[in-house]
Scaffold this active site. Sequence first.
Site, PDB file in Angstrom:
ATOM      1  CB  CYS A  58      -0.933   0.100   1.255  1.00  0.00           C
ATOM      2  SG  CYS A  58      -0.128   0.200   2.950  1.00  0.00           S
ATOM      3  CG  HIS A  99      -4.215  -0.039   4.130  1.00  0.00           C
ATOM      4  ND1 HIS A  99      -3.701  -0.948   3.376  1.00  0.00           N
ATOM      5  CD2 HIS A  99      -5.280   0.189   3.425  1.00  0.00           C
ATOM      6  CE1 HIS A  99      -3.975  -1.130   2.337  1.00  0.00           C
ATOM      7  NE2 HIS A  99      -5.089  -0.286   2.320  1.00  0.00           N
ATOM      8  CG  HIS A 156      -6.678   0.537  -0.993  1.00  0.00           C
ATOM      9  ND1 HIS A 156      -6.817  -0.671  -0.442  1.00  0.00           N
ATOM     10  CD2 HIS A 156      -8.046   0.559  -1.613  1.00  0.00           C
ATOM     11  CE1 HIS A 156      -8.202  -1.444  -0.440  1.00  0.00           C
ATOM     12  NE2 HIS A 156      -8.815  -0.338  -1.318  1.00  0.00           N
TER      13      HIS A 156
END
Length: 181
Positions: free
Chosen positions: A89, A139, A151
């Site tokens: 990510c 994240h 993402h």
Amino acid sequence: FTYMRKAILSLLVAMALFTNNSYANNGFCSALEKICQQKSIDLDAFSTFFQKVGVNVNKATDLGMYANVFKWLYTPYRYGGKTEKGIDCSNYVYKLMNDCSDTYATSRQLADMTEYVDREELREGDLVFFNVQGWGISHVGVYLQDGKFTHSSSSNGVTISDLNDEYWNKRYCRAGRITGQ
């Protein structure tokens, strides 16, 4: 095939003329076509995909970013990965921000590079941060528009998701804007 391309371009032109966006008076379709050409992206596939996921590219202020998102789509997730064979990510976000940078930053480090933004004030290109590990920011994604963000997910690879989905809404920590944007 050419007929479909012309139909989509006509539709985009009409939508651009009747919506208030930064490309309406500056040749949105020619800009989109030029970017797709430069990045070797099929314009029809590009338009169809974003329409399917509910992202209106006519409202885009950074078509280059959307083209980069499209090029990375479905790239598998790989922890620490930085290439088309697999990307995590934070590396994905860093690549979107810096197109060809090979530098690495964690989600937490990216958060530290941003100024806080209220969720209601999100703009295209802002970073959105989540707690998916249970110990703080772990994240990151890039906000697109209308609650959508892109993402690299461990289960789906590079994708587009909705902030309002129960999973992401529960894990949302904060958003940030890179200083100077």
